[in-house]
Design a protein around this motif. Structure first.
Motif, PDB file in Angstrom:
ATOM      1  N   ASP A  99      19.976  22.525 -33.592  1.00  0.00           N
ATOM      2  CA  ASP A  99      19.858  21.098 -33.300  1.00  0.00           C
ATOM      3  C   ASP A  99      20.138  20.819 -31.830  1.00  0.00           C
ATOM      4  OD1 ASP A  99      19.265  20.415 -35.943  1.00  0.00           O
ATOM      5  OD2 ASP A  99      21.379  20.336 -36.475  1.00  0.00           O
ATOM      6  N   MET A 100      21.189  21.460 -31.307  1.00  0.00           N
ATOM      7  CA  MET A 100      21.569  21.204 -29.917  1.00  0.00           C
ATOM      8  C   MET A 100      20.518  21.748 -28.947  1.00  0.00           C
ATOM      9  SD  MET A 100      24.277  19.496 -30.343  1.00  0.00           S
ATOM     10  CE  MET A 100      23.538  18.955 -31.898  1.00  0.00           C
ATOM     11  N   ARG A 101      19.988  22.932 -29.267  1.00  0.00           N
ATOM     12  CA  ARG A 101      18.951  23.491 -28.390  1.00  0.00           C
ATOM     13  C   ARG A 101      17.693  22.631 -28.413  1.00  0.00           C
ATOM     14  NH1 ARG A 101      21.251  28.280 -30.333  1.00  0.00           N
ATOM     15  NH2 ARG A 101      19.778  28.386 -32.073  1.00  0.00           N
ATOM     16  N   ALA A 102      17.353  22.124 -29.624  1.00  0.00           N
ATOM     17  CA  ALA A 102      16.187  21.241 -29.729  1.00  0.00           C
ATOM     18  C   ALA A 102      16.404  19.965 -28.918  1.00  0.00           C
ATOM     19  CB  ALA A 102      15.921  20.885 -31.186  1.00  0.00           C
ATOM     20  N   ALA A 103      17.621  19.440 -28.967  1.00  0.00           N
ATOM     21  CA  ALA A 103      17.924  18.223 -28.224  1.00  0.00           C
ATOM     22  C   ALA A 103      17.775  18.452 -26.721  1.00  0.00           C
ATOM     23  CB  ALA A 103      19.343  17.751 -28.547  1.00  0.00           C
ATOM     24  N   ARG A 104      18.303  19.577 -26.256  1.00  0.00           N
ATOM     25  CA  ARG A 104      18.220  19.868 -24.818  1.00  0.00           C
ATOM     26  C   ARG A 104      16.764  20.126 -24.397  1.00  0.00           C
ATOM     27  NH1 ARG A 104      21.956  24.118 -22.478  1.00  0.00           N
ATOM     28  NH2 ARG A 104      21.629  22.819 -20.628  1.00  0.00           N
ATOM     29  N   THR A 105      16.000  20.833 -25.251  1.00  0.00           N
ATOM     30  CA  THR A 105      14.584  21.097 -24.943  1.00  0.00           C
ATOM     31  C   THR A 105      13.804  19.802 -24.867  1.00  0.00           C
ATOM     32  OG1 THR A 105      14.664  23.269 -26.012  1.00  0.00           O
ATOM     33  CG2 THR A 105      12.489  22.274 -25.710  1.00  0.00           C
ATOM     34  N   LEU A 106      14.052  18.898 -25.830  1.00  0.00           N
ATOM     35  CA  LEU A 106      13.360  17.607 -25.843  1.00  0.00           C
ATOM     36  C   LEU A 106      13.672  16.819 -24.569  1.00  0.00           C
ATOM     37  CD1 LEU A 106      11.758  15.307 -27.197  1.00  0.00           C
ATOM     38  CD2 LEU A 106      13.878  14.634 -28.356  1.00  0.00           C
ATOM     39  N   ALA A 107      14.930  16.772 -24.201  1.00  0.00           N
ATOM     40  CA  ALA A 107      15.320  16.002 -23.018  1.00  0.00           C
ATOM     41  C   ALA A 107      14.669  16.564 -21.757  1.00  0.00           C
ATOM     42  CB  ALA A 107      16.847  16.006 -22.883  1.00  0.00           C
ATOM     43  N   ASN A 108      14.698  17.873 -21.615  1.00  0.00           N
ATOM     44  CA  ASN A 108      14.094  18.496 -20.430  1.00  0.00           C
ATOM     45  C   ASN A 108      12.581  18.310 -20.407  1.00  0.00           C
ATOM     46  OD1 ASN A 108      16.406  19.565 -19.112  1.00  0.00           O
ATOM     47  ND2 ASN A 108      16.509  21.222 -20.606  1.00  0.00           N
ATOM     48  N   ALA A 109      11.933  18.426 -21.594  1.00  0.00           N
ATOM     49  CA  ALA A 109      10.478  18.274 -21.659  1.00  0.00           C
ATOM     50  C   ALA A 109      10.064  16.858 -21.280  1.00  0.00           C
ATOM     51  CB  ALA A 109       9.975  18.616 -23.064  1.00  0.00           C
ATOM     52  N   LEU A 110      10.798  15.866 -21.779  1.00  0.00           N
ATOM     53  CA  LEU A 110      10.475  14.479 -21.452  1.00  0.00           C
ATOM     54  C   LEU A 110      10.665  14.209 -19.965  1.00  0.00           C
ATOM     55  CD1 LEU A 110      12.082  12.619 -24.497  1.00  0.00           C
ATOM     56  CD2 LEU A 110       9.650  12.886 -24.006  1.00  0.00           C
ATOM     57  N   ASP A 111      11.774  14.706 -19.416  1.00  0.00           N
ATOM     58  CA  ASP A 111      12.030  14.474 -18.000  1.00  0.00           C
ATOM     59  C   ASP A 111      10.959  15.134 -17.131  1.00  0.00           C
ATOM     60  OD1 ASP A 111      13.774  13.535 -15.803  1.00  0.00           O
ATOM     61  OD2 ASP A 111      14.021  15.680 -15.433  1.00  0.00           O
ATOM     62  N   ALA A 160       2.398  21.013 -15.801  1.00  0.00           N
ATOM     63  CA  ALA A 160       3.679  20.472 -16.266  1.00  0.00           C
ATOM     64  C   ALA A 160       3.598  20.035 -17.725  1.00  0.00           C
ATOM     65  CB  ALA A 160       4.105  19.294 -15.383  1.00  0.00           C
ATOM     66  N   ILE A 161       2.529  19.329 -18.072  1.00  0.00           N
ATOM     67  CA  ILE A 161       2.346  18.877 -19.455  1.00  0.00           C
ATOM     68  C   ILE A 161       2.192  20.070 -20.388  1.00  0.00           C
ATOM     69  CG2 ILE A 161       0.685  17.775 -21.013  1.00  0.00           C
ATOM     70  CD1 ILE A 161       2.166  15.647 -19.737  1.00  0.00           C
ATOM     71  N   SER A 162       1.431  21.067 -19.962  1.00  0.00           N
ATOM     72  CA  SER A 162       1.182  22.228 -20.801  1.00  0.00           C
ATOM     73  C   SER A 162       2.477  22.968 -21.125  1.00  0.00           C
ATOM     74  CB  SER A 162       0.196  23.174 -20.107  1.00  0.00           C
ATOM     75  OG  SER A 162      -0.083  24.296 -20.911  1.00  0.00           O
ATOM     76  N   VAL A 163       3.334  23.163 -20.113  1.00  0.00           N
ATOM     77  CA  VAL A 163       4.610  23.849 -20.330  1.00  0.00           C
ATOM     78  C   VAL A 163       5.497  23.042 -21.275  1.00  0.00           C
ATOM     79  CG1 VAL A 163       6.759  24.555 -19.206  1.00  0.00           C
ATOM     80  CG2 VAL A 163       4.556  25.118 -18.159  1.00  0.00           C
ATOM     81  N   SER A 164       5.610  21.739 -21.029  1.00  0.00           N
ATOM     82  CA  SER A 164       6.457  20.888 -21.875  1.00  0.00           C
ATOM     83  C   SER A 164       5.951  20.869 -23.313  1.00  0.00           C
ATOM     84  CB  SER A 164       6.508  19.468 -21.316  1.00  0.00           C
ATOM     85  OG  SER A 164       7.148  19.439 -20.059  1.00  0.00           O
ATOM     86  N   HIS A 165       4.631  20.768 -23.476  1.00  0.00           N
ATOM     87  CA  HIS A 165       4.072  20.739 -24.826  1.00  0.00           C
ATOM     88  C   HIS A 165       4.341  22.052 -25.546  1.00  0.00           C
ATOM     89  CE1 HIS A 165       0.543  21.205 -27.680  1.00  0.00           C
ATOM     90  NE2 HIS A 165       1.243  20.207 -28.178  1.00  0.00           N
TER      91      HIS A 165
END
Length: 580
Positions: A99-111, A160-165
């Motif tokens: 859960d914590m890793r998913a949260a951090r990944t989501l935050a970084n991807a959005l930023d 950037a979008i490709s990496v985040s996605h």
């Protein structure tokens, strides 16, 4: 005894205080962790929500910029919350680590998405639309200085979008808490669509500046297709205009009609595939027959060969618009008042009446006055191009052009192979698609030399076993007196008001025909191939007020194909009761 007790008590007190401090610390850490999770969840949701409201409409650019700026603020807050010490530690623990890793990944991807892709792309769009005043010259559609910078910006945003996605797609949303799975799923979906759009834009962005004459002028032959005389790309090539695009501004160079172009000789033809020649070879002389094929790149090459045969310098490409496209463009320019040649009368033509005027009324107004009709059309075309060049901007055009592209009312061809591939990537080339088992194509071609397809209505249907087509002829009952002779069939021996057409059906890949019937009776057909498609052609003559029903029983196995067709005056309907 009391001495012993005094030696023990201090240690016990230390342990008790240590446990108390540890418990308080643990509670504080847990509270800090859950507070960080709550902040991250709140800020991540606040960053994701605007992504669902963003529009590609240039008219909403200001609103899109505000949404992205707002999303950026929340994405940065979410990233800051994700970097809090408790979440970094918790991401390494069992049970809650995913859960914590998913949260951090989501935050970084959005930023990363908003800061490295969203904001730069909005800034680029604003620059493209910031067109400087030109004094007396035509106003550019786009800022070409910004257009030259577009490839680098689009490429960075795409990466950037490709990496985040990709990072978000690797999260198993089903295995994390609901508070995170919802924003992760929504963000993954939105970034997936953005990733695809930017990949496509990245394919043609390097050519956009050249296509719009950013560094040197480009000439294009603009061909006007009249849907009243059907061809597989839309309609007969009637009028043409040579236009020059210089630094994004459009100028009219010359204008004329198909009568001004002599027939293409055999020796002047461009290289053609054998199956193409077998289908269309004997009829390829007149420029009006260049688009007997549904493959616009082949039609454009024939048009350019005809143009060069006149001793004219070949333009860099061909752009085709039909009568529906012009009506849509008139929504942007506003109504145009056109003087009637040889008269003091004036005719107001706008989006609401152009198709009726161009495909029906003008033949009645100028019956027996071909030169006056051509002058009327030339005047209308010149004024419209002038309006587009002087008063329009890409902000106004973009949404309209996208709709015209999707309906194939607008197509473009470039003689440069790399640019042509980019046009195909952009969905503008009008190229015949590669055959698949899930698609069938239906095309109608006028075969009587008439302008009667203004009154033609098409219906289609398909099942796994059959393809059905209905053609209804809505020519007025009093056509012999109501319509000029020029509009009626010109072919010798053809009934004046019949829809004399050839119906071509391109079959799903791997399928053939068991039978072809018209109104329930078997008929002979012409079989052929084009671009890898197997096809059948059926000649039809549909009297006024009547409907012809064609049913093709398919051989082989497969799913029900999706039926696609050329641009027509009237919307295609379902052929009820034909395929069942």
């Amino acid at each position: 005894m009391s001495h012993v007790q005094s030696e023990v008590d201090p240690a016990a007190r230390v342990r008790r205080w240590a446990l108390i401090i540890l418990a308080v610390t643990a509670i504080a850490v847990i509270a800090w962790t859950w507070r960080s999770i709550a902040v991250l969840q709140r800020e991540a949701n606040a960053a994701v929500d605007p992504l669902g409201q963003i529009s590609a409409d240039p008219d909403q650019l200001d609103e899109t910029e505000l949404l992205l700026r707002n999303s950026a603020i929340h994405a940065q807050r979410a990233k800051k919350a994700s970097n809090a010490l408790p979440l970094r530690v918790a991401s390494r623990l069992p049970l809650i680590g995913d859960d914590m890793r998913a949260a951090r990944t989501l935050a970084n991807a959005l930023d990363n998405t908003v800061s490295d892709a969203g904001v730069p792309m909005v800034d680029l769009a604003a620059r493209l639309l910031d067109v400087p005043e030109q004094g007396n010259g035509p106003r550019p559609l786009v800022n070409t200085d910004a257009l030259n910078d577009a490839p680098a910006t689009v490429d960075r945003a795409s990466r950037a979008i490709s990496v985040s996605h990709q990072e978000l797609a690797e999260i198993n949303a089903a295995s994390i808490i609901d508070q995170l799975s919802v924003p992760v799923t929504l963000a993954t979906d939105k970034l997936g669509k953005a990733d695809q759009a930017l990949r496509e834009a990245n394919a043609y962005a390097p050519f956009a500046a050249d296509l719009l004459g950013a560094d040197k002028p480009r000439d294009y032959l603009l061909v006007f297709e009249n849907l009243a005389e059907a061809r597989p790309t839309g309609g007969i090539a009637g009028k043409w205009a040579l236009v020059r695009v210089d630094k994004g501004a459009i100028q009219l160079v010359d204008i004329g009609a198909n009568e001004n172009l002599t027939e293409l000789t055999l020796t002047s033809r461009p290289p053609l595939e054998d199956d193409f020649v077998a289908l269309y070879g004997p009829s390829l002389g007149p420029v009006t027959n260049a688009n007997l094929t549904p493959n616009f790149p082949d039609a454009a090459r024939l048009i350019l060969a005809t143009w060069a045969q006149q001793g004219r310098q070949p333009p860099q490409g061909v752009v085709s618009v039909d009568t529906v496209a012009i009506a849509r463009l008139l929504e942007l320019t506003g109504p145009i008042t056109v003087p009637t040649p040889g008269s003091s009368d004036q005719i107001v033509v706008g989006a609401d009446n152009f198709v009726q005027v161009a495909q029906a009324d003008m033949y009645r107004w100028f019956e027996g006055q071909e030169e006056a009709r051509q002058l009327f059309l030339s005047g209308l075309t010149a004024v419209m191009l002038d309006r587009l060049g002087d008063n329009m901007s890409m902000r106004n055009l973009a949404t309209t052009l996208a709709g015209l592209r999707d309906g194939q009312h607008l197509m473009a061809y470039s003689q440069d192979e790399a640019e042509e591939r980019a046009l195909q990537q952009a969905g503008l080339s009008g190229a015949l698609p590669a055959p698949t088992g899930k698609q069938a194509l239906v095309f109608v071609t006028d075969n009587g030399g008439s302008k009667l397809q203004h009154y033609l209505h098409l219906g289609t249907c398909a099942t796994a076993q059959a393809i059905g087509v209905q053609i209804r002829n809505d020519v007025p009952a009093d056509f012999s007196s109501a319509l000029p002779d020029y509009v009626l069939n010109q072919r010798a021996g053809a009934p004046d008001g019949d829809q004399i057409v050839t119906l071509a059906v391109y079959l799903p890949a791997g399928r053939g025909t068991d039978s072809v019937t018209v109104d329930g009776k078997p008929v002979p057909v012409q079989a052929g191939t084009e671009g890898g498609w197997a096809l059948v052609r059926v000649p039809l003559s549909v009297p006024p007020g009547q409907t012809a029903t064609v049913k093709i029983q398919l051989s082989g196995s497969g799913d029900a194909p999706e039926v696609q067709n050329q641009p027509l005056t009237h919307e295609v309907t379902a052929a009820d009761g034909v395929c069942g």
